[in-house]
Each structure stands twice: as structure tokens, then as C-alpha cells.
Design an enzyme around this catalytic site. Structure first.
Site, PDB file in Angstrom:
ATOM      1  N   LYS A 152     -90.151 -44.744  51.798  1.00  0.00           N
ATOM      2  CA  LYS A 152     -89.378 -45.937  52.180  1.00  0.00           C
ATOM      3  C   LYS A 152     -89.230 -46.871  50.968  1.00  0.00           C
ATOM      4  O   LYS A 152     -88.172 -47.461  50.752  1.00  0.00           O
ATOM      5  CB  LYS A 152     -90.056 -46.676  53.349  1.00  0.00           C
ATOM      6  CG  LYS A 152     -90.044 -45.934  54.681  1.00  0.00           C
ATOM      7  CD  LYS A 152     -88.657 -45.688  55.252  1.00  0.00           C
ATOM      8  CE  LYS A 152     -87.983 -46.941  55.752  1.00  0.00           C
ATOM      9  NZ  LYS A 152     -86.694 -46.634  56.449  1.00  0.00           N
ATOM     10  N   TYR A 205     -95.125 -41.554  53.596  1.00  0.00           N
ATOM     11  CA  TYR A 205     -94.070 -42.258  54.342  1.00  0.00           C
ATOM     12  C   TYR A 205     -93.673 -43.534  53.616  1.00  0.00           C
ATOM     13  O   TYR A 205     -92.493 -43.771  53.329  1.00  0.00           O
ATOM     14  CB  TYR A 205     -94.540 -42.578  55.771  1.00  0.00           C
ATOM     15  CG  TYR A 205     -93.699 -43.629  56.460  1.00  0.00           C
ATOM     16  CD1 TYR A 205     -92.383 -43.366  56.843  1.00  0.00           C
ATOM     17  CD2 TYR A 205     -94.209 -44.909  56.724  1.00  0.00           C
ATOM     18  CE1 TYR A 205     -91.603 -44.342  57.465  1.00  0.00           C
ATOM     19  CE2 TYR A 205     -93.438 -45.885  57.342  1.00  0.00           C
ATOM     20  CZ  TYR A 205     -92.130 -45.601  57.708  1.00  0.00           C
ATOM     21  OH  TYR A 205     -91.351 -46.566  58.324  1.00  0.00           O
ATOM     22  N   THR A 239     -89.652 -51.153  55.981  1.00  0.00           N
ATOM     23  CA  THR A 239     -90.931 -51.395  56.645  1.00  0.00           C
ATOM     24  C   THR A 239     -91.854 -52.263  55.795  1.00  0.00           C
ATOM     25  O   THR A 239     -91.750 -52.263  54.557  1.00  0.00           O
ATOM     26  CB  THR A 239     -91.616 -50.035  56.911  1.00  0.00           C
ATOM     27  OG1 THR A 239     -92.946 -50.272  57.366  1.00  0.00           O
ATOM     28  CG2 THR A 239     -91.698 -49.166  55.657  1.00  0.00           C
ATOM     29  N   ASP A 240     -92.791 -52.934  56.450  1.00  0.00           N
ATOM     30  CA  ASP A 240     -93.789 -53.725  55.700  1.00  0.00           C
ATOM     31  C   ASP A 240     -94.757 -52.819  54.935  1.00  0.00           C
ATOM     32  O   ASP A 240     -95.468 -53.277  54.041  1.00  0.00           O
ATOM     33  CB  ASP A 240     -94.568 -54.655  56.646  1.00  0.00           C
ATOM     34  CG  ASP A 240     -95.309 -53.952  57.775  1.00  0.00           C
ATOM     35  OD1 ASP A 240     -95.244 -52.712  57.880  1.00  0.00           O
ATOM     36  OD2 ASP A 240     -95.972 -54.654  58.563  1.00  0.00           O
ATOM     37  N   GLU A 241     -94.768 -51.512  55.284  1.00  0.00           N
ATOM     38  CA  GLU A 241     -95.748 -50.613  54.649  1.00  0.00           C
ATOM     39  C   GLU A 241     -95.494 -50.432  53.153  1.00  0.00           C
ATOM     40  O   GLU A 241     -96.381 -49.999  52.422  1.00  0.00           O
ATOM     41  CB  GLU A 241     -95.772 -49.248  55.360  1.00  0.00           C
ATOM     42  CG  GLU A 241     -96.105 -49.382  56.826  1.00  0.00           C
ATOM     43  CD  GLU A 241     -96.611 -48.115  57.496  1.00  0.00           C
ATOM     44  OE1 GLU A 241     -96.881 -47.135  56.796  1.00  0.00           O
ATOM     45  OE2 GLU A 241     -96.726 -48.131  58.728  1.00  0.00           O
TER      46      GLU A 241
HETATM   47  P1  NAD Z   1     -87.704 -42.943  65.096  1.00  0.00           P
HETATM   48  O1  NAD Z   1     -88.506 -41.877  64.449  1.00  0.00           O
HETATM   49  O2  NAD Z   1     -87.969 -43.306  66.510  1.00  0.00           O
HETATM   50  O3  NAD Z   1     -86.148 -42.595  64.999  1.00  0.00           O
HETATM   51  C1  NAD Z   1     -85.558 -42.059  63.849  1.00  0.00           C
HETATM   52  C2  NAD Z   1     -84.166 -41.559  64.212  1.00  0.00           C
HETATM   53  O4  NAD Z   1     -83.553 -41.069  63.017  1.00  0.00           O
HETATM   54  C3  NAD Z   1     -84.168 -40.399  65.227  1.00  0.00           C
HETATM   55  O5  NAD Z   1     -83.202 -40.632  66.210  1.00  0.00           O
HETATM   56  C4  NAD Z   1     -83.833 -39.185  64.383  1.00  0.00           C
HETATM   57  O6  NAD Z   1     -83.154 -38.172  65.114  1.00  0.00           O
HETATM   58  C5  NAD Z   1     -82.942 -39.809  63.309  1.00  0.00           C
HETATM   59  N1  NAD Z   1     -82.935 -38.999  62.083  1.00  0.00           N
HETATM   60  C6  NAD Z   1     -84.007 -38.522  61.396  1.00  0.00           C
HETATM   61  N2  NAD Z   1     -83.593 -37.812  60.335  1.00  0.00           N
HETATM   62  C7  NAD Z   1     -82.236 -37.856  60.328  1.00  0.00           C
HETATM   63  C8  NAD Z   1     -81.235 -37.339  59.472  1.00  0.00           C
HETATM   64  N3  NAD Z   1     -81.552 -36.592  58.393  1.00  0.00           N
HETATM   65  N4  NAD Z   1     -79.927 -37.599  59.758  1.00  0.00           N
HETATM   66  C9  NAD Z   1     -79.600 -38.323  60.843  1.00  0.00           C
HETATM   67  N5  NAD Z   1     -80.513 -38.842  61.702  1.00  0.00           N
HETATM   68  C10 NAD Z   1     -81.813 -38.610  61.443  1.00  0.00           C
HETATM   69  O7  NAD Z   1     -87.859 -44.217  64.128  1.00  0.00           O
HETATM   70  P2  NAD Z   1     -87.998 -45.766  64.492  1.00  0.00           P
HETATM   71  O8  NAD Z   1     -89.406 -46.074  64.764  1.00  0.00           O
HETATM   72  O9  NAD Z   1     -86.939 -46.138  65.448  1.00  0.00           O
HETATM   73  O10 NAD Z   1     -87.648 -46.393  63.054  1.00  0.00           O
HETATM   74  C11 NAD Z   1     -86.292 -46.616  62.681  1.00  0.00           C
HETATM   75  C12 NAD Z   1     -86.262 -47.204  61.278  1.00  0.00           C
HETATM   76  O11 NAD Z   1     -87.004 -48.419  61.231  1.00  0.00           O
HETATM   77  C13 NAD Z   1     -86.903 -46.295  60.215  1.00  0.00           C
HETATM   78  O12 NAD Z   1     -86.137 -46.399  59.039  1.00  0.00           O
HETATM   79  C14 NAD Z   1     -88.294 -46.876  60.017  1.00  0.00           C
HETATM   80  O13 NAD Z   1     -88.755 -46.636  58.703  1.00  0.00           O
HETATM   81  C15 NAD Z   1     -88.018 -48.363  60.243  1.00  0.00           C
HETATM   82  N6  NAD Z   1     -89.159 -49.146  60.764  1.00  0.00           N
HETATM   83  C16 NAD Z   1     -89.844 -48.743  61.882  1.00  0.00           C
HETATM   84  C17 NAD Z   1     -90.867 -49.549  62.388  1.00  0.00           C
HETATM   85  C18 NAD Z   1     -91.636 -49.162  63.635  1.00  0.00           C
HETATM   86  O14 NAD Z   1     -92.598 -49.856  63.988  1.00  0.00           O
HETATM   87  N7  NAD Z   1     -91.265 -48.132  64.359  1.00  0.00           N
HETATM   88  C19 NAD Z   1     -91.183 -50.760  61.755  1.00  0.00           C
HETATM   89  C20 NAD Z   1     -90.465 -51.123  60.592  1.00  0.00           C
HETATM   90  C21 NAD Z   1     -89.437 -50.316  60.125  1.00  0.00           C
HETATM   91  O1  DAU Z   2     -95.711 -51.309  59.952  1.00  0.00           O
HETATM   92  C1  DAU Z   2     -94.502 -50.688  60.294  1.00  0.00           C
HETATM   93  C2  DAU Z   2     -94.734 -49.223  60.561  1.00  0.00           C
HETATM   94  O2  DAU Z   2     -95.410 -49.135  61.817  1.00  0.00           O
HETATM   95  C3  DAU Z   2     -93.450 -48.397  60.583  1.00  0.00           C
HETATM   96  O3  DAU Z   2     -92.866 -48.428  59.316  1.00  0.00           O
HETATM   97  C4  DAU Z   2     -93.751 -46.952  60.994  1.00  0.00           C
HETATM   98  O4  DAU Z   2     -92.535 -46.232  61.116  1.00  0.00           O
HETATM   99  C5  DAU Z   2     -94.454 -46.968  62.335  1.00  0.00           C
HETATM  100  O5  DAU Z   2     -94.794 -45.653  62.711  1.00  0.00           O
HETATM  101  C6  DAU Z   2     -95.711 -47.836  62.268  1.00  0.00           C
HETATM  102  O6  DAU Z   2     -96.709 -47.235  61.413  1.00  0.00           O
HETATM  103  P1  DAU Z   2     -98.280 -47.217  61.808  1.00  0.00           P
HETATM  104  O7  DAU Z   2     -98.920 -46.135  61.079  1.00  0.00           O
HETATM  105  O8  DAU Z   2     -98.855 -48.582  61.690  1.00  0.00           O
HETATM  106  O9  DAU Z   2     -98.135 -46.888  63.392  1.00  0.00           O
HETATM  107  P2  DAU Z   2     -98.936 -45.883  64.351  1.00  0.00           P
HETATM  108  O10 DAU Z   2     -98.481 -46.182  65.743  1.00  0.00           O
HETATM  109  O11 DAU Z   2     -98.892 -44.489  63.873  1.00  0.00           O
HETATM  110  O12 DAU Z   2    -100.433 -46.392  64.202  1.00  0.00           O
HETATM  111  C7  DAU Z   2    -100.798 -47.747  64.488  1.00  0.00           C
HETATM  112  C8  DAU Z   2    -102.277 -47.884  64.155  1.00  0.00           C
HETATM  113  O13 DAU Z   2    -103.046 -47.129  65.111  1.00  0.00           O
HETATM  114  C9  DAU Z   2    -102.663 -47.349  62.797  1.00  0.00           C
HETATM  115  O14 DAU Z   2    -103.681 -48.177  62.236  1.00  0.00           O
HETATM  116  C10 DAU Z   2    -103.228 -45.944  63.100  1.00  0.00           C
HETATM  117  C11 DAU Z   2    -103.834 -46.120  64.469  1.00  0.00           C
HETATM  118  N1  DAU Z   2    -103.820 -44.915  65.343  1.00  0.00           N
HETATM  119  C12 DAU Z   2    -102.633 -44.273  65.511  1.00  0.00           C
HETATM  120  C13 DAU Z   2    -102.564 -43.136  66.306  1.00  0.00           C
HETATM  121  C14 DAU Z   2    -101.256 -42.413  66.473  1.00  0.00           C
HETATM  122  C15 DAU Z   2    -104.972 -44.498  66.002  1.00  0.00           C
HETATM  123  O15 DAU Z   2    -106.053 -45.134  65.860  1.00  0.00           O
HETATM  124  N2  DAU Z   2    -104.892 -43.403  66.798  1.00  0.00           N
HETATM  125  C16 DAU Z   2    -103.742 -42.689  66.965  1.00  0.00           C
HETATM  126  O16 DAU Z   2    -103.763 -41.675  67.700  1.00  0.00           O
END
Ligand code: NAD
Ligand code: DAU
Length: 346
Positions: A156, A152, A126-128
Site C-alpha cells: 500500500k 500488505y 491505510t494507516d498501516e
Molecule cells: P476487500 O478485501 O473487502 O475488497 C477488495 C475488493 O477488491 C474485492 O471486491 C476484490 O474482488 C477487489 N479486487 C481485488 N483485486 C482486484 C483486481 N486485481 N482487480 C479488480 N478488483 C480487485 O477490501 P476492503 O477492506 O473493502 O478495503 C478496500 C480498500 O480500502 C483497500 O484498498 C484497503 O487497502 C483500504 N483500507 C481498508 C481498511 C479496512 O479496515 N478494511 C482500512 C483502510 C484502508
Molecule cells: O488499519 C487499517 C487496516 O485494518 C486495513 O488497511 C486492512 O485492510 C484491514 O484488514 C485491517 O488490518 P488489521 O490487520 O488491523 O485487521 P484484522 O481484522 O486482520 O486484525 C485486527 C487485529 O486483530 C490485529 O491486531 C490482529 C488481530 N487478530 C486478527 C485475526 C484475524 C486476532 O487477534 N485474531 C484473528 O483471528
């Protein structure tokens, strides 16, 4: 092996690979936590080149057996605990899954692969990990120093370091990509965009943290899946690629725009949904701004986002409106408890 394939991004990656590569056997390894949902894959679950294994990435015996049974030669690792708010209330699970789980996978791959010829371990990050930008900082590049600030992102970042350590120490063929915020279908409604859509549909308050001036760089999830395909197949071993949408929005701008789109789609009066916006207590340590410089993947691997945000957002909203049953299934049970607990104090 694709880990985390029953989650949001993983299910899009599985769908792309199963449909595009009929000659690959795709093994989806997922332990089906609250975020994993096999319904996300109902359209491809019967394909001949797809197998699901309910296994935990932390479990050495389970993962070793899967490596043996399917002769795994490539890993795309997405399984993780992914929600920042949950990491603030319960960091330990994040260290166990994201750090120990990744290390377990690396170790098993290293031990099972007698040599590394034709093998690949690709870690999705992730970019985080780069921390938080102020308004006038340049975007994150692949050489930006790591500065994770939430449990988190710390987990990562730690997993990224272990993956790189396996490249430098053992010569394991690894790749890493760090992506910005994804949006699209099948995202669990604890995350901002599906949560807002769901609350608007149900005329519930829309919780905006702080002043709503935090900035995120949004990318269509199917474009992320395509980037993963390109990196897996043509990226260089040992390299990191940043993936982003060049698409920065403040949370408030984004929420207001969703309110307006949904006024029209739900036949409500103009401005009606904006009345649901409620400013709530800020997220602890809330990162101000993320922005990705994706020049490297554009220049070296010829990838760039395929659709504009306005189009992607509308498609996303339509998907949730047309899949109310999916939302109802995932928001029943545990989700209600999470929602009540998390939003009670915010
Ligand atoms: P998600 O939470 O929707 O899905 C995670 C999946 O991993 C689920 O299906 C869960 O059951 C599985 N999982 C969790 N723990 C496990 C374990 N111990 N063994 C096997 N499976 C397990 O997550 P997402 O948003 O799809 O993110 C997927 C990946 O991409 C993550 O590594 C996250 O850090 C990365 N990522 C997410 C975002 C985003 O915006 N969502 C952006 C950048 C990177
Ligand atoms: O940047 C990549 C990341 O983006 C991934 O690595 C993470 O897995 C993914 O969850 C996401 O993280 P964020 O924290 O940016 O996403 P989230 O949807 O939780 O929140 C987006 C923004 O909105 C953040 O600034 C917090 C804000 N927010 C979020 C929630 C859930 C609110 O203002 N209200 C809310 O209820």
C-alpha cells in the site's frame, strides 16, 4: 469508476454514491476475487445510474476499454488485496494487485485524459503505511514518515508513492486518504470483528493473537464512505487526508465486549462466550498500535465520525445475526480451506 466496489468498503461507497448522486454514472470495476461479492450490492444493482464491469485492474486492455466506453472522468480506487495475514503467506499477489494494478490504473488515466481539467484520481489507502506506534507515541498525522512493516502495508505504501509521483511528475489531480480499521456490515469474516461474531454464533474457539494487547482504532464503515464522498468532492488535489475514529481498543477488550453483547443477544449465560477465547501464536511482525489524528479532515473538510463505537458495534453484530445466509454463502467453499490452513499453525 469505483474499483473494488464488490468488497467491504467499496460496496458501502457504491451504495452511498448511487443513492446520493442520481446524475452520476457509477461504474463498479471489480474482478470478484474471494473478497468480492455482488450480493453486497443487491439493493442497488438495478439502479439506472449503476453499472458493473468484471475486470482486473492489472489488465491494460480491460481497463482501457472501460475508460473509453464510459468516458471515465473520476476514479475512486479501492480494489486491493487487503488482508495482512494473507500478505504474510503470499506477498507476491499483494505486489501485483496493489502496486502494479494501481500503476496500471494511473497510467491509463494519464494517457486517456487529454487534459486534467475536471478529472480526479482518488486513491484509498491505510494507516498501516505509517508503521507501528508504541503506547506513548503521538497518533499518526499526515506528515508521519512512512514505515510499513508487513507485505500488505509495504504494497500500500508503494502504491501511495506511485500516486504522489503522478501528481508531482505529470500534474495528475490526485488525492489520497489513509484510514484506520473499518467495521460494519458486509466485511469478509477473515477480519477480526466478523470472524469473532461468526465463531461465537457457532460456539467455535475465538483465536486472539499473542496476548491480545495490540491496539486498533476502529471506524464505522459508513463514516469512512462519507469521508470518501467529502474528500472526492471537496478535498484539494495533491493532498493526503487521514481518517480515523479516535477510538482505540486492545483486541482483547474488543473481543470480550463482543462476547458479553452476544451472551445477551443469544440468550447465553453471562460469561459463557468468554470461555471461547483462545490465545494463539502471534501474527509475524504484528504492529502494536495504530491511532489516527484526523484533525486535518475535521478542520478543513468538516468531517467527523457520526456514531459512537458502542452503537456501531451493536448495529454490526445485529447485521451479522440477521444475515446468517450471507455469512453462510461467503464462508462456504474456499473460506473453510483458508481457515483450516491459517489457524492450524497459529
Ligand atoms: P476487500 O478485501 O473487502 O475488497 C477488495 C475488493 O477488491 C474485492 O471486491 C476484490 O474482488 C477487489 N479486487 C481485488 N483485486 C482486484 C483486481 N486485481 N482487480 C479488480 N478488483 C480487485 O477490501 P476492503 O477492506 O473493502 O478495503 C478496500 C480498500 O480500502 C483497500 O484498498 C484497503 O487497502 C483500504 N483500507 C481498508 C481498511 C479496512 O479496515 N478494511 C482500512 C483502510 C484502508
Ligand atoms: O488499519 C487499517 C487496516 O485494518 C486495513 O488497511 C486492512 O485492510 C484491514 O484488514 C485491517 O488490518 P488489521 O490487520 O488491523 O485487521 P484484522 O481484522 O486482520 O486484525 C485486527 C487485529 O486483530 C490485529 O491486531 C490482529 C488481530 N487478530 C486478527 C485475526 C484475524 C486476532 O487477534 N485474531 C484473528 O483471528
Amino acid at each position: 469508476m469505483i474499483t473494488g466496489g464488490a468488497g467491504f468498503i467499496g460496496s458501502h461507497v457504491i451504495r452511498l454514491f448511487v443513492n446520493k448522486y442520481p446524475d452520476y454514472r457509477i461504474v463498479n470495476v471489480d474482478s470478484l476475487t474471494y473478497a468480492g461479492n455482488l450480493e453486497n450490492l443487491s439493493d442497488i444493482e438495478n439502479k439506472a445510474n449503476y453499472v458493473f464491469e468484471n475486470a482486473d485492474i492489472k489488465n491494460e486492455d480491460q481497463i482501457s476499454a472501460i475508460f473509453d466506453q464510459y468516458h471515465i472522468d473520476g476514479v475512486i480506487h479501492l480494489a486491493a488485496e487487503s488482508h495482512v495475514d494473507r500478505s504474510i503467506s503470499g506477498p507476491m499477489e499483494f505486489a501485483l494487485t496493489n502496486v502494479v494494478g494501481t500503476l496500471n490504473l494511473l497510467n491509463i488515466a494519464k494517457n486517456k485524459w487529454a487534459d486534467f481539467e475536471g478529472k480526479s484520481f482518488y486513491h484509498i489507502s491505510t494507516d498501516e503505511v505509517y508503521g507501528s506506534l508504541s503506547m506513548d507515541d503521538p497518533m499518526f498525522s499526515e506528515t508521519t514518515a512512512y514505515d510499513p512493516r508487513s507485505p500488505y502495508s509495504a504494497s500500500k505504501a508503494s502504491s501511495d508513492h506511485f500516486v504522489r509521483a503522478y501528481f508531482h511528475t505529470y500534474g495528475m489531480p490526485i488525492k489520497i486518504s489513509n484510514c484506520s480499521n473499518n467495521y460494519g456490515s458486509h466485511q469478509f469474516p477473515e477480519k477480526l470483528i466478523p470472524l469473532v461474531i461468526n465463531n461465537i454464533v457457532n460456539k467455535k474457539d475465538i483465536p486472539v493473537y499473542g496476548k491480545g494487547d495490540n491496539i486498533r482504532d476502529w471506524l464505522w464503515v459508513e463514516d469512512h464512505a462519507k469521508a470518501i464522498d467529502v474528500i472526492f468532492h471537496t478535498g484539494k488535489n495533491g493532498e493526503t487526508y487521514n481518517i480515523g475514529g479516535l477510538n482505540e481498543w486492545t483486541n482483547l477488550e474488543l473481543v470480550e465486549s463482543m462476547c458479553d453483547i452476544l451472551d445477551e443477544k443469544l440468550g447465553r449465560e453471562k460469561g459463557e462466550n468468554r470461555k471461547l477465547i483462545t490465545f494463539v501464536k502471534d501474527r509475524l511482525g504484528h504492529d502494536k498500535r495504530y491511532a489516527i489524528d484526523a484533525t486535518k479532515i475535521e478542520n478543513d473538510l468538516n468531517w467527523k465520525p457520526s456514531i459512537e463505537f458502542e452503537e456501531g458495534l451493536e448495529k454490526t453484530i445485529d447485521w451479522y445475526l440477521n444475515n446468517q445466509e450471507w455469512i453462510e454463502n461467503v464462508t462456504s467453499g474456499d473460506y473453510q480451506k483458508y481457515y483450516e490452513e491459517h489457524y492450524k499453525g497459529v
